[in-house]
Design a protein around this motif. Structure first.
Motif, short mmCIF file in Angstrom:
data_model
loop_
_atom_site.label_atom_id
_atom_site.label_comp_id
_atom_site.label_asym_id
_atom_site.label_seq_id
_atom_site.Cartn_x
_atom_site.Cartn_y
_atom_site.Cartn_z
N UNK A 14 0.84 -1.20 0.00
CA UNK A 14 0.00 0.00 0.00
C UNK A 14 0.88 1.25 0.00
N UNK A 15 1.86 1.28 0.87
CA UNK A 15 2.74 2.46 0.95
C UNK A 15 3.52 2.63 -0.36
N UNK A 16 3.92 1.52 -0.96
CA UNK A 16 4.60 1.61 -2.25
C UNK A 16 3.71 2.29 -3.29
N UNK A 55 -7.92 -3.17 -0.21
CA UNK A 55 -7.03 -3.49 -1.31
C UNK A 55 -7.82 -4.27 -2.36
N UNK A 56 -7.32 -4.20 -3.58
CA UNK A 56 -7.88 -4.97 -4.68
C UNK A 56 -6.85 -6.01 -5.07
N UNK A 61 -2.44 -10.79 -6.87
CA UNK A 61 -1.56 -9.67 -6.55
C UNK A 61 -2.38 -8.45 -6.13
N UNK A 62 -1.81 -7.64 -5.23
CA UNK A 62 -2.44 -6.39 -4.83
C UNK A 62 -2.20 -5.37 -5.94
N UNK A 63 -3.29 -4.83 -6.51
CA UNK A 63 -3.15 -3.91 -7.64
C UNK A 63 -3.74 -2.53 -7.37
N UNK A 64 -4.44 -2.37 -6.25
CA UNK A 64 -5.04 -1.07 -5.94
C UNK A 64 -5.36 -1.00 -4.46
N UNK A 65 -5.58 0.23 -3.99
CA UNK A 65 -5.91 0.46 -2.58
C UNK A 65 -6.78 1.70 -2.45
N UNK A 66 -7.46 1.80 -1.34
CA UNK A 66 -8.29 2.96 -1.03
C UNK A 66 -8.66 2.90 0.45
#
Length: 150
Positions: A14-16, A55-56, A61-66
Motif C-alpha cells: 500500500x505504501x509503495x 485493497x484490490x 496480486x495487490x493492484x489497488x488500494x483505497x
C-alpha cells in the motif's frame, strides 16, 4: 478481482503505491524496513469500525488500494458521510477499470452503511484523477480548504 480489507502484511505494498507518483514521493517514506509509523497507523485504522482500508487483488496480486471512512454528523438529521481517500492503482493496471470498479464498490458500500453522501478530495495538480471522478459522477460542489499543521 477481489476487494477486501487490508491486512498488516499488505501495508508495504500500500505504501509503495502511495509513494509511486510525483506528490506521493514528496510525502511518503517507502523503504525497507518500512517506518513503524505506517504500522501504527494501520492498527488505528484497523481497530476503528468507521475506517476501512481496502485493497484490490487481481490474479493473486495487490493492484489497488483505497481508504473509506464513515463520518457521523449532526447535519442532515444526524446523517453519515462517506469519505474516500488515497485511491491508488498500480501503474500497470491503469486503464483496466480497476479504479472505477473500486470507487463504484465504495459507493455501494456507503449506501449499505446508510451514508447520505460520499465525498472525496483530489489535489488540483491531479487533472486526470479529477476527470476520472467526474466521469463516475462526482462534481465539484464545494471549495475545499486545508491547513498543514506539521
Amino acid at each position: 478481482m477481489i476487494i477486501r480489507q487490508a491486512t498488516k502484511s499488505d501495508v508495504p505494498l500500500i505504501v509503495e503505491m502511495l509513494a509511486n507518483d510525483t506528490l506521493g514521493k514528496q510525502r511518503e517514506q517507502y523503504r525497507d524496513p518500512l517506518p513503524e509509523a505506517y504500522y501504527q497507523a494501520f492498527e488505528r485504522i484497523n481497530t476503528d469500525p468507521n475506517h476501512e482500508l481496502l485493497v484490490v487483488e487481481k490474479g493473486g496480486e495487490i493492484v489497488a488500494t483505497m481508504q473509506l471512512t464513515f463520518l457521523q454528523y449532526l447535519t442532515y438529521r444526524g446523517g453519515i458521510r462517506a469519505q474516500i481517500e488515497a485511491v491508488r492503482v498500480r501503474d500497470d493496471q491503469r486503464g483496466q477499470l480497476v479504479g472505477e470498479q473500486l470507487v463504484r464498490w465504495a459507493i455501494n458500500r456507503s449506501r449499505e452503511v446508510g451514508a447520505h453522501m460520499i465525498q472525496l478530495t483530489s489535489d488540483k495538480q491531479r487533472d486526470r484523477a479529477i476527470r476520472f471522478y467526474e466521469k463516475i459522477g462526482f462534481s465539484a460542489t464545494h471549495e475545499g480548504l486545508k491547513m498543514k499543521l506539521i
